[in-house]
Scaffold this motif. Structure first.
Motif, PDB file in Angstrom:
ATOM      1  N   GLY A  42       2.609   1.017 -50.140  1.00  0.00           N
ATOM      2  CA  GLY A  42       2.815   1.739 -48.892  1.00  0.00           C
ATOM      3  C   GLY A  42       2.582   3.233 -49.027  1.00  0.00           C
ATOM      4  N   GLY A  43       2.836   3.963 -47.959  1.00  0.00           N
ATOM      5  CA  GLY A  43       2.664   5.401 -47.946  1.00  0.00           C
ATOM      6  C   GLY A  43       2.598   5.904 -46.531  1.00  0.00           C
ATOM      7  N   ASN A  44       2.389   7.197 -46.381  1.00  0.00           N
ATOM      8  CA  ASN A  44       2.402   7.824 -45.063  1.00  0.00           C
ATOM      9  C   ASN A  44       1.085   8.519 -44.737  1.00  0.00           C
ATOM     10  N   ILE A  45       0.739   8.518 -43.473  1.00  0.00           N
ATOM     11  CA  ILE A  45      -0.359   9.349 -42.988  1.00  0.00           C
ATOM     12  C   ILE A  45       0.101  10.045 -41.709  1.00  0.00           C
ATOM     13  N   MET A  46      -0.531  11.172 -41.408  1.00  0.00           N
ATOM     14  CA  MET A  46      -0.223  11.909 -40.196  1.00  0.00           C
ATOM     15  C   MET A  46      -1.446  11.873 -39.292  1.00  0.00           C
ATOM     16  N   LEU A  47      -1.220  11.581 -38.007  1.00  0.00           N
ATOM     17  CA  LEU A  47      -2.319  11.455 -37.069  1.00  0.00           C
ATOM     18  C   LEU A  47      -2.128  12.369 -35.860  1.00  0.00           C
TER      19      LEU A  47
END
Length: 231
Positions: free
Chosen positions: A80-85
Motif C-alpha cells: 500500500g501507500g499514498n498518493i495526492m491528487l
C-alpha cells in the motif's frame, strides 16, 4: 438516539471530524444525538482503514485537504501507500486529474491551476461566464493564486470563512473512491493508474446533476441551520 444502521455517511464523517478535533466519544454522542457505543464503534472502524489521500479542486472548484478521512480511499494492506491528487469538474463532465508528487503549498497550487484549469475548461467546451469555486484554504488565498485568477479575469465564487463543506466535488470523490476500492489496487503504481482510468469513466450526467442540485444543497443547509443534511 440514532441507531447505527440509520446513520448517514455525513454523520459518520462528522463523528470522525469531531474525534480528530479532540472531542470525547461522549461529547460527540451528545452533540449528534448518537449513542456513545455507536460513536466508539465508528471511530474504531475508521482507525482500521489504510487510506490514500485525495485533496481536491475544480472549475466549479475545490480546496486541497490532504489527510482528511472524507477524501481517502481504502487500500489493501500489502504494497500500500499514498498518493495526492488534484482534479476539476464542471456540469459538462470531469476535467483533468493530476497526480501531485510534491508537497502541496501556495506556489504548487498556483502552478497546477495555471497548467490545468483553462485546458480543462477548453476540453469541456465551457462557454464564457463560468464561475470558479474553491474555499479559503491558505493555498487558495495565496497572493500568487489570487493575482493569477485576477489577471485571467476569472469570476470566483465568494466563500465565507468557517462555512460548512458544501462543495459537490465531495460527492464526485465518493464515486471515485468506490470505483477504485472495488478494483483493489495492490501498489502505488496500480493505484494511480486505476484512479486515472476510473476518473475518466465518471459519467457527465453525474457531474451535471451535482451542479444542478447545488442550489438545493445550499437551501437545505440554511434551513437546517448548518447541521447535517442529505448532501
Amino acid at each position: 438516539m440514532a441507531k447505527t444502521k440509520e446513520l448517514s455517511k455525513d454523520t459518520r464523517n462528522k463523528i470522525v471530524d469531531l474525534h480528530q478535533a479532540g472531542k470525547t466519544e461522549s461529547a460527540i454522542g451528545k452533540q449528534l444525538g448518537v449513542k456513545k457505543s455507536t460513536v466508539g464503534a465508528i471511530i474504531r472502524k475508521w482507525k482500521t482503514y489504510k487510506t490514500t489521500d485525495l485533496p481536491r479542486s475544480h472549475p466549479v472548484g475545490r480546496k486541497n485537504a490532504e489527510l482528511h478521512p472524507k477524501n481517502t480511499i481504502p487500500t489493501v494492506k500489502h504494497g500500500g501507500g499514498n498518493i495526492m491528487l488534484w482534479c476539476c469538474f464542471s456540469a459538462k463532465g470531469p476535467g483533468r486529474l493530476i497526480h501531485v508528487k510534491e508537497r502541496m503549498n501556495g506556489a504548487m497550487h498556483h502552478e497546477i491551476l495555471s497548467k490545468n484549469l483553462l485546458p480543462s475548461a477548453r476540453a469541456l467546451k465551457m462557454k464564457h461566464g463560468w464561475v470558479f469555486q474553491h474555499d479559503n484554504d491558505p493555498k487558495h488565498t495565496a497572493q500568487a493564486t489570487k493575482e493569477w485568477l485576477r489577471k485571467k479575469h476569472f469570476k470566483v465564487l465568494e466563500w465565507p470563512s468557517q462555512s460548512p463543506d458544501l462543495n459537490p466535488i465531495e460527492n464526485l470523490w465518493g464515486e471515485l473512491k468506490i470505483c477504485v476500492a472495488q478494483r483493489q489496487p495492490q501498489n502505488i503504481t496500480a493505484l494511480e493508474e486505476i484512479c486515472m482510468e476510473e476518473w475518466a469513466k465518471l459519467p457527465a450526467t453525474v457531474c451535471k446533476n451535482l451542479v444542478a442540485t447545488y442550489r438545493k444543497r445550499l437551501t437545505s443547509v440554511i434551513a437546517n441551520k448548518g447541521y447535517i443534511t442529505k448532501y
